[in-house]
Design an enzyme around this catalytic site. Structure first.
Site, short mmCIF file in Angstrom:
data_model
loop_
_atom_site.label_atom_id
_atom_site.label_comp_id
_atom_site.label_asym_id
_atom_site.label_seq_id
_atom_site.Cartn_x
_atom_site.Cartn_y
_atom_site.Cartn_z
N HIS A 163 13.49 8.20 21.72
CA HIS A 163 12.82 9.17 22.58
C HIS A 163 11.55 8.57 23.18
CE1 HIS A 163 10.79 12.77 23.94
NE2 HIS A 163 11.93 13.42 23.80
N HIS A 173 19.26 14.62 25.34
CA HIS A 173 18.79 13.28 25.67
C HIS A 173 19.92 12.25 25.61
CE1 HIS A 173 14.72 14.33 26.28
NE2 HIS A 173 14.47 14.66 25.03
CO CO Z 1 12.53 15.20 24.61
#
Ligand code: CO
Length: 272
Positions: A145, A204
């Site tokens: 991330h 994601h």
């Molecule tokens: Co995020």
């Protein structure tokens, strides 16, 4: 009364996501027989989405208060987080509020990449879980991330350690020090494997990593002439990584790893 366990995930709104968390739940119950195990989701957005589908889920503070009403006085909490960043700080603040309100004893396990030893262990664990059909000459990228939080430096440290073990394996993040722009010039194989460095497969992984939009890592790799092989498997599905979170839970509970538990496979080679 045995302490209860609260596992915290970002969230899961697909069957597959829940199956993955259920597997970790089983493993925790194996190591902590007879303990109550509950879950909380830290993502407000996912909890709202679940509420819209009439599926119940609790935020961390709500789950803790519910446990308090169930008369649990001691709770060991383990977040399936990757770095001790902003989300971990929010969780600690939630815990502090509940402790103040109730006087509960709450132990909090550390995220995956907390100590230097964790980073070394994660590096060797990632290499144990590379796709079987990946040739040694092929590049593999783990997409994390990333964050602007100082704790995000651990991603860069992980990248260095992984590189020391296998020059063809890379760790990058969506934001932070090592982005895809930094990695693209280092790739030499035509086929490139793309794996999430995220606990579970969610937006994601599906969109930013493997999605069809021009900005996804897959499309950017393809645009620079690579054949991309995305692997849709979160880190909690890699047993060697799951065991690290489990060890953090054991540490927070101050219990040594039980003898019956699966032996820790340990580092592959090392130290770098
Ligand atoms: Co995020």
């Amino acid at each position: 009364m045995k302490p209860a366990i609260l596992l915290v995930a970002y969230g899961a709104c697909t069957l597959e996501g829940r199956r993955v968390l259920a597997q970790f739940d089983l493993r925790v119950r194996e190591v902590f027989p007879g303990h109550a195990v509950r879950w909380a989701y830290s993502s407000d957005i996912l909890r709202k989405r679940l509420a819209g589908k009439r599926q119940k889920s609790d935020a961390v503070d709500k789950a803790l208060l519910r446990m308090w009403f169930e008369h649990f006085e001691t709770v060991i909490l383990q977040p399936l987080q990757t770095i001790p960043g902003r989300e971990f700080e929010e969780l600690q603040a939630d815990v502090a509020r509940v402790v103040q309100e109730t006087g509960m004893r709450i132990g909090v396990g550390e995220p995956l990449l907390t100590s230097e030893a964790d980073i070394r262990r994660v590096a060797s664990s990632l290499l144990q879980h590379l796709p079987l059909s990946r040739a040694a000459s092929e590049d593999v990228i783990f997409m994390g991330h990333g964050s602007r939080h100082p704790a995000a430096v651990r991603y860069a440290q992980l990248h260095e350690l992984v590189q020391a073990l296998d020059k063809k394996v890379h760790v990058g993040t969506m934001e932070g020090l090592v982005t895809l722009d930094c990695l693209l010039p280092k790739l030499t194989s035509q086929r490139v494997w793309l794996m999430p460095l995220l606990a579970t497969v969610g937006r994601h992984t599906l969109k930013d990593m493997a999605g069809c939009e021009r900005t996804s890592w897959r499309c950017r790799l393809e645009a620079s002439g690579h054949l991309c092989k995305p692997v849709l498997k979160g880190t909690v599905e890699h047993s060697a990584i799951a065991e690290i979170w489990l060890d953090h839970l054991l540490a927070a509970a101050h219990v040594p790893r039980p003898k019956t538990a699966k032996a820790d496979p340990g580092p592959v080679c090392h130290d770098p």
